[in-house]
Structures are given as C-alpha cells and as structure tokens.
Scaffold this active site. Structure first.
Site, PDB file in Angstrom:
ATOM      1  N   GLU A 116       6.538   0.891  -4.431  1.00 15.54           N
ATOM      2  CA  GLU A 116       6.678   2.133  -3.748  1.00 15.54           C
ATOM      3  C   GLU A 116       6.471   2.155  -2.199  1.00 15.54           C
ATOM      4  OE1 GLU A 116       5.719   4.891  -1.606  1.00 15.54           O
ATOM      5  OE2 GLU A 116       4.194   5.422  -2.936  1.00 15.54           O
ATOM      6  N   CYS A 131       3.302   7.915   3.089  1.00 13.55           N
ATOM      7  CA  CYS A 131       4.700   7.213   3.091  1.00 13.55           C
ATOM      8  C   CYS A 131       5.946   8.565   2.984  1.00 13.55           C
ATOM      9  CB  CYS A 131       4.713   6.569   1.648  1.00 13.55           C
ATOM     10  SG  CYS A 131       4.070   7.126   0.298  1.00 13.55           S
ATOM     11  N   GLY A 144       7.261  -5.573   0.964  1.00  9.53           N
ATOM     12  CA  GLY A 144       7.749  -5.443  -0.330  1.00  9.53           C
ATOM     13  C   GLY A 144       8.938  -6.326  -0.619  1.00  9.53           C
ATOM     14  N   LYS A 154      -6.043  -5.842  -5.955  1.00 13.03           N
ATOM     15  CA  LYS A 154      -6.298  -6.419  -4.682  1.00 13.03           C
ATOM     16  C   LYS A 154      -6.168  -5.207  -3.761  1.00 13.03           C
ATOM     17  CE  LYS A 154      -4.964  -7.612  -0.998  1.00 13.03           C
ATOM     18  NZ  LYS A 154      -5.025  -7.157   0.439  1.00 13.03           N
TER      19      LYS A 154
END
Length: 499
Positions: free
Chosen positions: A267, A301, A250, A191
C-alpha cells in the site's frame, strides 16, 4: 484535571520504562547494543531511547515466529474461537488504555490529540474486533467436478509474515496488518517506523497480556535500509511481506522478495484528485477539501492534494477555503485546541519546504502558508497550511507526492476534461467527487482509476470496506474480507471415491 494533564500522567509511566525488542514472548536488548532516539516533533526533544534491531535480531525473531507457526499452539492447538478470544481481549485492553495510547501517538507523531483520541485509537480497536470475528469464519468449499472424486479446498495461513508499517498512522497501520494476519493463524514480525515506534511497543505489551502465545507476535524496532527493515524483507524464511509506505521503498521490497519469491502486498503513495463541481454543496466541499489535505498535517497516502475546481465556482470556493484555512489553529498536538500539528520529523519538514520552493519556481501562485512558523513553534517541525492556485497538472507539485499540508488547486470546465486530468498521474489510491448530480457522480466514480472514490465526503474508512490502490499505489487490498486473501493460501484436495 484536564484531559491532557491526565494523559501526560498516564503516559509518563510507559515512557520511563526501557524500550526493548519483543522476541519469542520476551523483551530483549538488540544484539548490537545500539539504540536510537524517538523525538517529539512538536519540540525536537527526545521522548525515549529505542533498541536498534539488526540482522541478528531479525534472525532471532524469524526463528521464533517459525517455531511458533510450525509447533506452537496458535495455529496447531488453539481453536479459531480461542484465537478470536485473544484478539477480542487485545481490543478490550487497547480500549482500557486508550488515553495512554492516544497520548503516545500524538507525542511520537505530532498529530492533534483529538485525532488520536477520537479517530486513530477507536479505529484500531474496531479493526482488531472486526478481524477477531473473522477467525471463526475462514472456510473452504466443496467443488462438484466429477463423481469419482470428492474435491474440496482448504484456506490455510501463509506462515511467517513480515510487516513493515509507516509513521503517519502507527497504531492504526499496526491494527490493519496484525488483525487479519493473526486472525488467520499466521505468526508475525512487526517492524514499526523508526520515527514512531512507541504505540507498537505498547500494543506488544498488551498482546502478551491478552494471551497471545510467545513467538506469535514479535516486534523489532530499527531502521530501514541496511538494517532491520531490509533484513526482514530479504529473509529467506519469511513467507510474506506486507508494507505500507513510499513507492520507492515498495520497489526495493519487491526486489528483496525475489530470493524466495515471498508473497508481497503493498500500500503505497497517492496523488488523489478531489473534484468539486459547480452544483456541489460548496460549504460541505470546502470542509471536505480541508479534511482531505490538512488532516494529519497532510501526511496521508490518500490525501486530496490535487483540488480540481469547476471554473464557475473557483473564486467563490477559494474565498471560503482560504478564510477557513487562515483561521486554523497550529500548535503542539497535545494541546486540545490544535487543529494542525507539526510534521513528523525535521527531514519531512525540509522535504515539504523544498516542494514549496519548486512549486513557486514552476509558476504556481502561493495563496497562503508556504513556510514554517516562527516564535514559540520554531523548535518544532511545523509547516503552515499551504495552498497554491494556478497550478498546471504537469507541475511536480501536482505529480509527485509531497506528503504534507500543501494543496494544489487546478481549474477545469467539463467532466471529460477533469476525468482525464484526474487520471494523469502514476498513482491511483483514492479520489473524491462533490456534486448533487447522481448520474455525474456515478459516471466519474467509474472513470477515476483508483482503489477508493468518495462522493460528497472524504477520508471515510471502515474495517469492513477494502482499501488499496491502482498503478504505483500498490496492490492487494487491506481491510474487509479481501485482507483475508493476503494472509491465507488456498489448497485443493482431490479424494478418489470411485468403486
């Protein structure tokens, strides 16, 4: 013909085609008939209409992946070497179409074309090749525990894997997840982020051309909450979810996994400390600080968003830093001269501007940037490269992930002080240390609670080296041999050989 014009010509052919879902080896419209637009963040213009997958489409994709896993050739009939050959061929095809893919990545995400051309695409190619090599090297072991038993282990694929990837490195994150999952013999539902689905769809075409069997790789484009992303995370017939993105999402994915206790690897975000000591090569550290925060418009990130400067070099460093930053060329990513492009979306631009306002209210001193450029760039989602000094590590700008080209500069006086401040965050993805003192470098690298620590460098990655976080930056390690652990189960077998 210039590089950009040639790429535009090649890319327009793909953009002109309908963008459909890849399910069971076939391209299909969403069951609902809904579509959404993917935009060029440099202009706000529509690049393409994308199928908006929903629950029915996720169900079909999971069913196809389950059938391919249980009875299809990928795991059951093809040898490991044959799977490897498919992944090598996929890497070769990406290399063959590198210009188109770099173009798509830049148009969809906004990043400078040089970053797409010389970093993202080559890294994706090398990642697929690295994991193609792993296909023939996944093995168990024998364990001598008792002469009455022959005891051994098997390392088997997990099964049906859902993978949800972010918009900041769409193609590279797809490679990070697809490479090990497919190498191990799993089947996948991918996705992509709704902001940047184009390169994933292109790779889907190349995967079919590479000979990856139907149902092994399914791609469902769509939205996140109450849509394709959530339905995939919730699905009871998905054995594992791999997610890269925001820590809040998350946590929602973790909750969604409870239904069948599917395996999860995450992650998530970061708030990396980039620490510069007085004995460092200052010019190199300045370049590293710029790379650390302004690469990909700060939408990274592991961005070095907290710059810790030893007080004795603070002023010298800031003079050199601001001089270089003020000369950075901002513009559309497709322009070869651009060094910093637009943010990925209007929503992201507004979020970053709100954090800039918060920092000013909390007393941080704006050194440069701080707003969106006017004139020719006004229609795009730009933020000028921004630096704050006089930042306290307790300020929101130092604790929360801005995910943009905004640098918080914090002074320090000792190794002990900076180690404590570096770790004073809920995140732990990465960090960096700049010093000529080897002992100091090793000491601080050990103290920083993060999955990656760079010494006298920044943003250096390789498919063979693990990457992941501590604390709220997630768990599990992507890349390297450790990623094989994410996509395999270990089975112990005891065979009675006693007389």
């Amino acid at each position: 013909m210039s590089l950009v014009k040639e790429q535009e010509l090649l890319c327009k052919q793909f953009l002109s085609k309908p963008k459909k879902l890849l399910i069971d080896g076939k391209w299909a419209d969403a069951e609902s008939g809904k579509t959404f637009d993917t935009l060029n963040p440099a202009t706000g213009e529509v690049l393409a209409k994308i199928q908006e997958g929903g629950k029915a489409d996720i169900d079909k994709a999971v069913k196809a992946a389950r059938k391919a896993f249980e009875t299809g050739p990928w795991r059951n009939k093809m040898t490991a070497a044959e799977r490897a050959h498919c992944l090598y061929k996929l890497a070769d095809l990406i290399e063959k179409h590198a210009k188109e893919l770099a173009q798509l990545e830049t148009l969809d995400n906004g990043k400078p074309i040089k970053e797409s051309t010389y970093m993202d695409v080559p890294s994706a190619i090398e990642t697929f090749r690295y994991y193609a090599g792993w296909a023939t090297k996944i093995e168990g072991e024998t364990i001598n525990v008792n002469n009455n038993f022959f005891t051994y282990t098997l390392r088997e694929p997990v099964g049906v894997v859902g993978q949800i990837i972010p918009w900041n490195f769409p193609m590279l994150m797809a490679a990070w997840k697809l490479g090990p999952a497919l190498s191990c013999g799993n089947t996948v539902i991918l996705k992509p982020a709704e902001q940047t689905p184009l390169s994933a769809l292109y790779i889907g075409e190349l995967a079919l051309e590479a000979g990856i069997p139907e149902g092994v790789l399914n791609i469902v484009t769509g939205l996140g909450p109450n849509s394709a992303g959530e339905f995939l995370a919730n699905h009871m017939d998905v054995d594992k979810i791999a997610f890269t993105g925001e820590d809040k999402t998350g946590r929602e994915i973790l909750k969604a996994s409870l239904g069948n206790l599917k395996r999860v690897s995450l992650e998530l975000g970061g708030k990396a400390p980039n620490i510069v000591f007085a004995d460092a090569d200052i010019d190199a550290a300045v370049r590293g600080a710029i790379t650390g925060i302004f690469f990909n418009q700060g939408q990274v990130c592991c961005a070095g968003s907290r710059l810790f400067l030893e007080k004795s070099v603070h002023d010298q460093f800031m003079t050199k830093l601001t001089e270089r930053v003020n000369k950075m060329r901002q513009g559309p990513g497709i322009d070869e001269n651009t060094q910093i492009g637009p943010q990925v979306s209007k929503e992201q631009q507004e979020r970053i501007l709100s954090y800039i306002g918060i920092a000013q209210k909390e007393g941080a001193k704006l050194v440069c940037g701080g707003d969106a450029p006017k004139g020719d760039l006004e229609k795009g989602y730009y933020i000028k490269p921004t630096i704050f000094e006089g930042v306290n590590n307790n300020m929101r700008i130092a604790q929360e992930e801005v995910f943009g080209p905004v640098l918080a500069v914090i002074p320090f006086t000792s190794v002990e002080e900076v180690a404590e401040q570096a770790n004073k965050t809920t995140f732990g993805l990465s960090g960096a240390v700049w010093t000529r003192d080897v002992k100091k470098a090793h000491k601080l690298a050990a103290k920083i609670k993060a999955g990656t620590v760079w010494v006298n460098c920044y943003n250096v990655l390789d498919p063979a080296v693990p990457f992941g976080g501590y604390k709220m930056s997630g768990y599990g390690r992507e890349l390297g041999k450790h990623s094989i652990d994410l996509y395999t189960n270990i089975k112990s077998v005891w065979v009675n050989v006693a007389d």
